[in-house]
Design an enzyme around this catalytic site. Structure first.
Site, PDB file in Angstrom:
ATOM      1  N   GLU A  64      23.118  53.693 -31.543  1.00  0.00           N
ATOM      2  CA  GLU A  64      23.760  52.836 -30.545  1.00  0.00           C
ATOM      3  C   GLU A  64      24.435  51.631 -31.184  1.00  0.00           C
ATOM      4  OE1 GLU A  64      19.377  51.609 -30.777  1.00  0.00           O
ATOM      5  OE2 GLU A  64      20.609  53.413 -31.017  1.00  0.00           O
ATOM      6  N   ARG A  65      24.240  51.428 -32.500  1.00  0.00           N
ATOM      7  CA  ARG A  65      24.874  50.288 -33.169  1.00  0.00           C
ATOM      8  C   ARG A  65      26.351  50.541 -33.470  1.00  0.00           C
ATOM      9  NH1 ARG A  65      20.117  48.973 -37.616  1.00  0.00           N
ATOM     10  NH2 ARG A  65      18.481  48.416 -36.113  1.00  0.00           N
ATOM     11  N   LYS A 118      22.751  62.523 -30.450  1.00  0.00           N
ATOM     12  CA  LYS A 118      22.347  61.163 -30.098  1.00  0.00           C
ATOM     13  C   LYS A 118      22.636  60.292 -31.308  1.00  0.00           C
ATOM     14  CE  LYS A 118      19.840  58.143 -30.341  1.00  0.00           C
ATOM     15  NZ  LYS A 118      20.127  56.688 -30.747  1.00  0.00           N
ATOM     16  N   SER A 132      14.739  56.410 -41.106  1.00  0.00           N
ATOM     17  CA  SER A 132      13.637  55.886 -41.906  1.00  0.00           C
ATOM     18  C   SER A 132      12.462  56.870 -41.903  1.00  0.00           C
ATOM     19  CB  SER A 132      13.180  54.534 -41.355  1.00  0.00           C
ATOM     20  OG  SER A 132      12.555  54.698 -40.092  1.00  0.00           O
ATOM     21  N   PHE A 147      22.827  54.770 -38.213  1.00  0.00           N
ATOM     22  CA  PHE A 147      24.036  53.955 -38.141  1.00  0.00           C
ATOM     23  C   PHE A 147      24.855  53.994 -39.418  1.00  0.00           C
ATOM     24  CE2 PHE A 147      21.102  51.044 -40.262  1.00  0.00           C
ATOM     25  CZ  PHE A 147      21.920  50.437 -41.210  1.00  0.00           C
ATOM     26  N   CYS A 187      21.102  55.975 -47.816  1.00  0.00           N
ATOM     27  CA  CYS A 187      19.818  56.543 -48.240  1.00  0.00           C
ATOM     28  C   CYS A 187      19.896  57.032 -49.684  1.00  0.00           C
ATOM     29  CB  CYS A 187      19.409  57.684 -47.314  1.00  0.00           C
ATOM     30  SG  CYS A 187      20.465  59.138 -47.413  1.00  0.00           S
ATOM     31  N   GLU A 206      11.860  49.787 -48.926  1.00  0.00           N
ATOM     32  CA  GLU A 206      13.256  50.224 -48.834  1.00  0.00           C
ATOM     33  C   GLU A 206      14.038  49.098 -48.166  1.00  0.00           C
ATOM     34  OE1 GLU A 206      15.991  53.953 -47.250  1.00  0.00           O
ATOM     35  OE2 GLU A 206      14.155  53.438 -46.184  1.00  0.00           O
TER      36      GLU A 206
END
Length: 500
Positions: free
Chosen positions: A175-176, A172, A225, A148, A280, A384
């Site tokens: 979805e957020r 893909k 992640s 996201f 990140c 994290e």
């Protein structure tokens, strides 16, 4: 309410039977719903992509680069519109969203020059009358699963290179914040990309698992992640696919006593709190060496309090909300836990509500938090947090700072602030991290280099974009040829051929 659909075979697709809410993080309100893809949706996208591959893989380099040049121009022309779409769904400032579009566009520009990158090699007369040459071929249908935090840039690390090298692509996205993917798909179509070459399937774990298992997908690229990267890498490689799997990070910025504390603090503040820390490559640990500590903490605290927090579309705002309410609550709990474990909360961002914006009362905001006297045993150091929390760890020497970084399980990015070339050289050679900045807080490589960390920040050994990206989306062929004169009849030999 808007229903965000898939993009399959050149047009929107998918029923609204199963959907998920898409929030405006600044207000906490639902702004749209996104269709959740099934295995059947993934299969439909792969089927269209496989059919398109038959012709796209045989298209000329000229045709592919013409599409990329046109796509690049459309990204320029529609930068503002795309940036506002990203800001509305992610929460980051419009200016930050523009920045991610520019960095993603640089990969498109790299893809525009793949005609030169894809040149093979030729060896003449390796044996009498025998030549050898090589060239690279696309894999087929490839897929990307993206996070996201950069809904435009991270996918742009993947699909331009994949498509320019002759593959077809199934994306893909998260979805957020899914709308950027559909917007980009529309730009590709306007750029002249044939239907089916670029496809988008929205969804959660069902869609991800269908991609990882689908026999028609040759390779998967993933950013997210570390636990999910490990899952993706294991499942996809077990299914015989190539995998790029980039995981999490805990990025340190080391400040030596010879560094300008104001310069270092300014850049570390931007690196820690930009995009609400949801990067990140965000700076999450400042390592203060020796006498640098007190002055650095003082400068960091002053600058943290000056960060302008508010809705991302408002000019002058420097930090927006977090992506979800859960993300906000997790970050604020971490600040409380750090205090309970002995850290000093120098700046406490918990409970912040943007001034002058009553419509944001239910938004997912928290302010910048600064923690001092953090130790490696504390949760604020080990986890994290993916939010606007900067932890300060104090050490005595540069070597101690290097040992601290090397002991961390992550190895994505790191930075050193110094005026010493000797210290910088020692740091960059000894530190076990994939991307290093010297007086640069967020050392994201340019598109013609590759992006990827070490240790738990990269599962497997395939970074993204740049030369490594080209190698990932292609496979080599080596051809050995002999063209005898028609009148000459060479006797066939049964011994293994040599250069004699």
């Amino acid at each position: 309410m808007e229903i965000i659909k898939h993009w399959i075979g050149g047009s929107p697709a998918g029923s609204a039977s199963a959907t998920a809410p898409v929030f405006d993080p600044a207000t906490g309100r639902i702004r749209a719903r996104v269709v959740l893809g099934t295995a059947a949706d993934v299969d439909a996208a792969v089927t269209r992509a496989a059919a398109a591959f038959e012709t796209w893989s045989e298209s000329s380099l000229t045709q592919r680069t013409q599409v990329m040049f046109a796509f690049r121009q459309l990204l320029v022309e529609h930068e503002e519109e795309l940036a506002r779409i990203i800001s509305a769904e992610h929460g980051k400032t419009v200016d930050d969203a523009r920045g991610e579009i520019v960095r993603g566009r640089e990969v498109v520009e790299f893809a525009c020059g793949l005609g030169d990158v894809l040149k093979g090699s030729h060896s003449d007369q390796v044996s009498r009358g025998v030549d050898v040459h090589d060239f690279r071929r696309p894999l087929g249908v490839v897929a990307g699963i993206t996070p996201f935090n950069f809904p435009a840039m991270v996918p742009l690390w993947m699909h331009p290179i994949a498509i320019a090298t002759g593959n077809t692509f199934v994306l893909k996205p998260s979805e957020r914040d899914p709308s950027a993917a559909g917007f980009v798909a529309g730009l590709y179509r306007r750029a002249g990309l044939p239907d089916g070459v670029f496809n988008v399937v929205h969804g959660g774990k069902e869609a991800v698992d269908a991609i990882l298992a689908h026999p028609g997908i040759e390779a998967v690229s993933f950013v997210g992640s570390t636990p999910v990267a490990q899952y993706v890498h294991g499942a996809a490689t077990s299914a015989g696919k190539r995998v790029q799997a980039l995981g999490g990070a805990k990025n340190h910025a080391v400040v030596l006593p010879d560094a300008d504390p104001e310069f270092a603090a300014g850049h570390i503040t931007a690196g820690a709190y930009g995009s609400a820390g949801e990067r990140c490559m965000a700076v999450s640990v400042a390592v203060a060496v020796g006498s640098a500590a007190n002055g650095l903490v003082e400068a960091l605290a002053r600058r943290a309090r000056e960060v302008k927090v508010g809705p991302g579309h408002v000019p002058g705002v420097e930090m927006g909300p977090l992506i979800t309410e859960d993300a906000r609550d997790r970050v604020e709990r971490a600040v409380g836990t750090a205090a309970g474990q002995g850290a000093t909360v120098v700046v406490d961002g918990r409970g912040l509500k943007p001034d002058g914006h009553p419509e944001c009362a239910d938004g997912f905001f928290t302010g910048p938090s600064l923690l001092d006297h953090v130790t490696p045993e504390m949760d604020a150091y080990r986890q994290e947090l993916f939010g606007p929390v900067l932890a300060v760890v104090r050490v005595d020497t540069l070597d101690e700072a290097i040992d601290l970084i090397n002991a961390n399980p992550y190895g994505n990015g790191t930075a050193l602030f110094t005026g010493s070339g000797e210290a910088a050289r020692r740091f960059q050679r000894r530190v076990q991290v994939g991307m290093i900045g010297v007086n640069v807080p967020v050392p994201v490589p340019m598109s013609y280099y590759s992006f990827g960390g070490w240790k738990d920040s990269l599962i497997g050994d395939s970074p993204v974009h740049g030369p490594e990206g080209v190698r990932f989306y292609t496979r080599p062929k080596v051809v050995t040829t002999r063209w005898p004169r028609p009148a000459r009849q060479d006797a066939a030999g049964f011994a293994f051929p040599t250069s004699a």
